[in-house]
Design a protein around this motif. Structure first.
Motif, PDB file in Angstrom:
ATOM      1  N   GLU A 152       1.058  -1.253   0.037  1.00 18.12           N
ATOM      2  CA  GLU A 152       0.006  -0.088   0.104  1.00 18.12           C
ATOM      3  C   GLU A 152       0.986   1.277   0.158  1.00 18.12           C
ATOM      4  OE1 GLU A 152      -3.347   2.391  -0.121  1.00 18.12           O
ATOM      5  OE2 GLU A 152      -3.256   0.073  -0.599  1.00 18.12           O
ATOM      6  N   LEU A 153       1.877   1.194   0.672  1.00 16.24           N
ATOM      7  CA  LEU A 153       2.796   2.362   0.677  1.00 16.24           C
ATOM      8  C   LEU A 153       3.355   2.572  -0.438  1.00 16.24           C
ATOM      9  CD1 LEU A 153       4.575   1.973   4.189  1.00 16.24           C
ATOM     10  CD2 LEU A 153       2.892   3.781   3.531  1.00 16.24           C
ATOM     11  N   TRP A 154       3.739   1.651  -1.321  1.00 17.32           N
ATOM     12  CA  TRP A 154       4.396   1.849  -2.555  1.00 17.32           C
ATOM     13  C   TRP A 154       3.300   2.314  -3.620  1.00 17.32           C
ATOM     14  CZ3 TRP A 154       8.973   2.621  -4.196  1.00 17.32           C
ATOM     15  CH2 TRP A 154       9.951   2.323  -3.564  1.00 17.32           C
ATOM     16  N   LYS A 155       2.163   1.908  -3.468  1.00 13.10           N
ATOM     17  CA  LYS A 155       1.101   2.406  -4.327  1.00 13.10           C
ATOM     18  C   LYS A 155       0.825   3.984  -4.071  1.00 13.10           C
ATOM     19  CE  LYS A 155      -1.560  -1.947  -4.686  1.00 13.10           C
ATOM     20  NZ  LYS A 155      -2.914  -2.491  -4.258  1.00 13.10           N
ATOM     21  N   ARG A 156       0.917   4.296  -2.903  1.00  9.59           N
ATOM     22  CA  ARG A 156       0.779   5.617  -2.439  1.00  9.59           C
ATOM     23  C   ARG A 156       1.963   6.339  -3.106  1.00  9.59           C
ATOM     24  NH1 ARG A 156      -2.971   6.664   2.366  1.00  9.59           N
ATOM     25  NH2 ARG A 156      -4.058   4.657   2.409  1.00  9.59           N
ATOM     26  N   TYR A 157       3.174   5.948  -2.733  1.00  7.49           N
ATOM     27  CA  TYR A 157       4.225   6.697  -3.311  1.00  7.49           C
ATOM     28  C   TYR A 157       4.484   6.934  -4.843  1.00  7.49           C
ATOM     29  CZ  TYR A 157       9.199   7.402  -4.451  1.00  7.49           C
ATOM     30  OH  TYR A 157      10.294   7.875  -4.832  1.00  7.49           O
ATOM     31  N   LYS A 158       4.250   5.672  -5.668  1.00  7.78           N
ATOM     32  CA  LYS A 158       4.044   5.876  -7.139  1.00  7.78           C
ATOM     33  C   LYS A 158       2.958   7.006  -7.445  1.00  7.78           C
ATOM     34  CE  LYS A 158       5.066   0.950  -7.754  1.00  7.78           C
ATOM     35  NZ  LYS A 158       4.829  -0.092  -8.096  1.00  7.78           N
ATOM     36  N   SER A 159       1.857   6.950  -6.897  1.00 11.87           N
ATOM     37  CA  SER A 159       0.744   7.839  -7.403  1.00 11.87           C
ATOM     38  C   SER A 159       1.209   9.442  -6.969  1.00 11.87           C
ATOM     39  CB  SER A 159      -0.650   7.571  -6.505  1.00 11.87           C
ATOM     40  OG  SER A 159      -0.474   7.872  -5.111  1.00 11.87           O
ATOM     41  N   TRP A 160       1.826   9.673  -5.816  1.00  9.91           N
ATOM     42  CA  TRP A 160       2.509  10.933  -5.515  1.00  9.91           C
ATOM     43  C   TRP A 160       3.482  11.222  -6.530  1.00  9.91           C
ATOM     44  CZ3 TRP A 160       0.464  15.050  -3.652  1.00  9.91           C
ATOM     45  CH2 TRP A 160      -0.329  14.878  -2.728  1.00  9.91           C
ATOM     46  N   LEU A 161       4.337  10.430  -7.087  1.00 12.77           N
ATOM     47  CA  LEU A 161       5.331  10.679  -8.186  1.00 12.77           C
ATOM     48  C   LEU A 161       4.759  11.146  -9.184  1.00 12.77           C
ATOM     49  CD1 LEU A 161       7.765   7.607  -8.000  1.00 12.77           C
ATOM     50  CD2 LEU A 161       8.334  10.105  -7.235  1.00 12.77           C
ATOM     51  N   VAL A 162       3.380  10.581  -9.508  1.00 12.12           N
ATOM     52  CA  VAL A 162       2.593  11.298 -10.860  1.00 12.12           C
ATOM     53  C   VAL A 162       1.870  12.584 -10.163  1.00 12.12           C
ATOM     54  CG1 VAL A 162       0.572  10.954 -12.180  1.00 12.12           C
ATOM     55  CG2 VAL A 162       2.208   9.144 -11.729  1.00 12.12           C
ATOM     56  N   LEU A 163       1.266  12.854  -9.265  1.00 10.71           N
ATOM     57  CA  LEU A 163       0.644  13.757  -8.601  1.00 10.71           C
ATOM     58  C   LEU A 163       1.427  15.105  -8.363  1.00 10.71           C
ATOM     59  CD1 LEU A 163      -2.035  12.124  -6.333  1.00 10.71           C
ATOM     60  CD2 LEU A 163      -2.490  13.254  -8.676  1.00 10.71           C
ATOM     61  N   GLY A 164       2.661  14.803  -7.749  1.00  8.23           N
ATOM     62  CA  GLY A 164       3.337  15.908  -7.228  1.00  8.23           C
ATOM     63  C   GLY A 164       3.826  16.955  -8.528  1.00  8.23           C
ATOM     64  N   PRO A 165       4.443  16.172  -9.830  1.00 10.03           N
ATOM     65  CA  PRO A 165       4.769  17.104 -10.603  1.00 10.03           C
ATOM     66  C   PRO A 165       3.508  17.749 -11.444  1.00 10.03           C
ATOM     67  CG  PRO A 165       6.130  15.005 -10.971  1.00 10.03           C
ATOM     68  CD  PRO A 165       4.996  14.789  -9.764  1.00 10.03           C
ATOM     69  N   MET A 166       2.455  16.934 -11.294  1.00  9.11           N
ATOM     70  CA  MET A 166       1.034  17.401 -12.008  1.00  9.11           C
ATOM     71  C   MET A 166       0.630  18.758 -11.175  1.00  9.11           C
ATOM     72  SD  MET A 166      -0.845  13.891 -13.055  1.00  9.11           S
ATOM     73  CE  MET A 166      -2.300  14.859 -13.516  1.00  9.11           C
ATOM     74  N   MET A 167       1.189  18.839 -10.098  1.00  8.28           N
ATOM     75  CA  MET A 167       0.607  19.979  -9.303  1.00  8.28           C
ATOM     76  C   MET A 167       1.350  21.103  -9.269  1.00  8.28           C
ATOM     77  SD  MET A 167      -1.492  18.416  -6.023  1.00  8.28           S
ATOM     78  CE  MET A 167      -0.037  17.607  -5.259  1.00  8.28           C
ATOM     79  N   THR A 168       2.834  20.605  -9.247  1.00  7.01           N
ATOM     80  CA  THR A 168       3.862  21.879  -9.093  1.00  7.01           C
ATOM     81  C   THR A 168       4.425  22.360 -10.607  1.00  7.01           C
ATOM     82  OG1 THR A 168       5.598  20.006  -8.958  1.00  7.01           O
ATOM     83  CG2 THR A 168       4.841  21.127  -7.071  1.00  7.01           C
ATOM     84  N   VAL A 169       4.354  21.697 -11.582  1.00  2.92           N
ATOM     85  CA  VAL A 169       4.806  22.074 -12.928  1.00  2.92           C
ATOM     86  C   VAL A 169       3.978  23.243 -13.346  1.00  2.92           C
ATOM     87  CG1 VAL A 169       5.086  21.458 -15.238  1.00  2.92           C
ATOM     88  CG2 VAL A 169       6.124  20.085 -13.584  1.00  2.92           C
ATOM     89  N   PRO A 170       2.642  23.246 -13.410  1.00  5.24           N
ATOM     90  CA  PRO A 170       1.902  24.379 -13.840  1.00  5.24           C
ATOM     91  C   PRO A 170       2.136  25.825 -13.026  1.00  5.24           C
ATOM     92  CG  PRO A 170       0.467  22.273 -13.621  1.00  5.24           C
ATOM     93  CD  PRO A 170       1.808  22.354 -12.910  1.00  5.24           C
ATOM     94  N   VAL A 171       2.405  25.637 -11.823  1.00  5.35           N
ATOM     95  CA  VAL A 171       2.467  26.500 -11.011  1.00  5.35           C
ATOM     96  C   VAL A 171       3.889  27.285 -11.238  1.00  5.35           C
ATOM     97  CG1 VAL A 171       3.012  27.483  -8.572  1.00  5.35           C
ATOM     98  CG2 VAL A 171       1.273  25.790  -9.029  1.00  5.35           C
TER      99      VAL A 171
END
Length: 92
Positions: free
Chosen positions: A55-74
């Motif tokens: 479960e921790l690895w799934k969450r980590y992988k999802s944040w690897l996608v979500l993190g750039p999706m939130m910060t790059v546009p800013v």
């Protein structure tokens, strides 16, 4: 549209001019680097069971996608931030 407005909307050249933005970006990258080390350490000590490890690895992988999706546009400018928020609003 004057050059100042164009830079504010579309300019990514000044994204890291502020020290706060640099610290924020370095912190995010640091967290992405340290997290798998912490998860592996906890696993090696037997602190977390196998199902929680997965479960921790799934969450980590999802944040690897979500993190750039939130910060790059800013970091790219106001126009891209507005577009990202608009797309997110439509999808929600």
């Amino acid at each position: 549209m004057n050059e100042q407005s164009r830079q504010r909307l579309f300019g990514a050249t000044h994204a890291f001019d502020s020290g706060v933005v640099r610290v924020f970006a370095i912190s995010i990258v640091g967290i992405f680097v340290v997290t798998p080390i912490v998860i592996g350490f906890l696993r090696s000590r037997g602190t977390i069971p196998d199902n929680q490890y997965a479960e921790l690895w799934k969450r980590y992988k999802s944040w690897l996608v979500l993190g750039p999706m939130m910060t790059v546009p800013v970091l790219l400018g106001a126009f891209w931030t507005i577009m990202a928020v608009g797309i997110l609003s439509i999808l929600c």
